[in-house]
Design a protein around this motif. Structure first.
Motif, PDB file in Angstrom:
ATOM      1  N   SER A  29      32.430  73.883 -46.816  1.00  0.00           N
ATOM      2  CA  SER A  29      31.962  73.022 -45.725  1.00  0.00           C
ATOM      3  C   SER A  29      31.336  71.749 -46.291  1.00  0.00           C
ATOM      4  O   SER A  29      31.621  70.636 -45.821  1.00  0.00           O
ATOM      5  CB  SER A  29      30.966  73.771 -44.852  1.00  0.00           C
ATOM      6  N   LEU A  30      30.474  71.901 -47.299  1.00  0.00           N
ATOM      7  CA  LEU A  30      29.835  70.742 -47.907  1.00  0.00           C
ATOM      8  C   LEU A  30      30.866  69.829 -48.585  1.00  0.00           C
ATOM      9  O   LEU A  30      30.789  68.610 -48.468  1.00  0.00           O
ATOM     10  CB  LEU A  30      28.786  71.181 -48.915  1.00  0.00           C
ATOM     11  N   ARG A  31      31.816  70.458 -49.273  1.00  0.00           N
ATOM     12  CA  ARG A  31      32.865  69.672 -49.940  1.00  0.00           C
ATOM     13  C   ARG A  31      33.672  68.868 -48.915  1.00  0.00           C
ATOM     14  O   ARG A  31      33.949  67.699 -49.124  1.00  0.00           O
ATOM     15  CB  ARG A  31      33.764  70.608 -50.737  1.00  0.00           C
ATOM     16  N   SER A  32      33.974  69.479 -47.781  1.00  0.00           N
ATOM     17  CA  SER A  32      34.725  68.789 -46.727  1.00  0.00           C
ATOM     18  C   SER A  32      33.925  67.615 -46.185  1.00  0.00           C
ATOM     19  O   SER A  32      34.462  66.547 -45.929  1.00  0.00           O
ATOM     20  CB  SER A  32      35.057  69.746 -45.577  1.00  0.00           C
ATOM     21  N   VAL A  54      31.582  65.906 -47.748  1.00  0.00           N
ATOM     22  CA  VAL A  54      31.506  64.862 -48.773  1.00  0.00           C
ATOM     23  C   VAL A  54      32.826  64.088 -48.824  1.00  0.00           C
ATOM     24  O   VAL A  54      32.830  62.854 -48.880  1.00  0.00           O
ATOM     25  CB  VAL A  54      31.172  65.470 -50.159  1.00  0.00           C
ATOM     26  N   LEU A  55      33.941  64.800 -48.788  1.00  0.00           N
ATOM     27  CA  LEU A  55      35.242  64.136 -48.843  1.00  0.00           C
ATOM     28  C   LEU A  55      35.524  63.305 -47.607  1.00  0.00           C
ATOM     29  O   LEU A  55      36.219  62.292 -47.679  1.00  0.00           O
ATOM     30  CB  LEU A  55      36.362  65.172 -49.060  1.00  0.00           C
ATOM     31  N   ALA A  56      34.973  63.730 -46.472  1.00  0.00           N
ATOM     32  CA  ALA A  56      35.161  62.992 -45.220  1.00  0.00           C
ATOM     33  C   ALA A  56      34.344  61.707 -45.203  1.00  0.00           C
ATOM     34  O   ALA A  56      34.637  60.787 -44.445  1.00  0.00           O
ATOM     35  CB  ALA A  56      34.822  63.870 -44.021  1.00  0.00           C
ATOM     36  N   GLY A  57      33.341  61.652 -46.067  1.00  0.00           N
ATOM     37  CA  GLY A  57      32.552  60.444 -46.254  1.00  0.00           C
ATOM     38  C   GLY A  57      31.519  60.274 -45.253  1.00  0.00           C
ATOM     39  O   GLY A  57      30.978  59.408 -44.797  1.00  0.00           O
TER      40      GLY A  57
END
Length: 109
Positions: free
Chosen positions: A101-104, A106-109
């Motif tokens: 969830s956190l990675r998503s 971060v990648l979503a900006g």
């Protein structure tokens, strides 16, 4: 000590959201734990104790390398099941979900 029951009423099994499960859900027929006692997959006691850690490791060993391990893991994540499923503890599944969830985010900006 109970026995792990992995047989279901295939005609009428419904998922947590009330959806009828597909035949893909019948990975349980090929599960390494089929018919085994439940104590190893649902240990009781302090999770930090050596006895519980040994039991959890034993459950993970049973799951390791089994062809339906990922189906089992997916089931546990989807249903919020407790215990060791697909070679992972509930805490490990929660941790992985939070990391994804956190990675998503971060990648979503």
């Amino acid at each position: 000590a109970g026995t792990l029951v992995v047989e279901d009423d295939k005609a009428g099994l419904s998922g947590a959201a009330g959806r009828t499960m597909s035949m893909k859900q019948y990975w349980r027929d090929d599960a390494a734990c089929r018919g085994m006692g439940t104590d190893v997959f649902f240990p009781v006691g302090d999770p930090r104790s050596h006895a519980v850690q040994r039991t959890v490791q034993q459950a993970k060993e049973i799951c390791r390398g089994w062809p339906v391990r990922l189906d089992c893991l997916e089931f546990a994540v989807r249903t919020g099941s407790r215990g060791v499923w697909g070679g992972m503890t509930e805490e490990q599944r929660i941790h992985n979900r939070l990391c994804r969830s956190l990675r998503s985010q971060v990648l979503a900006g």
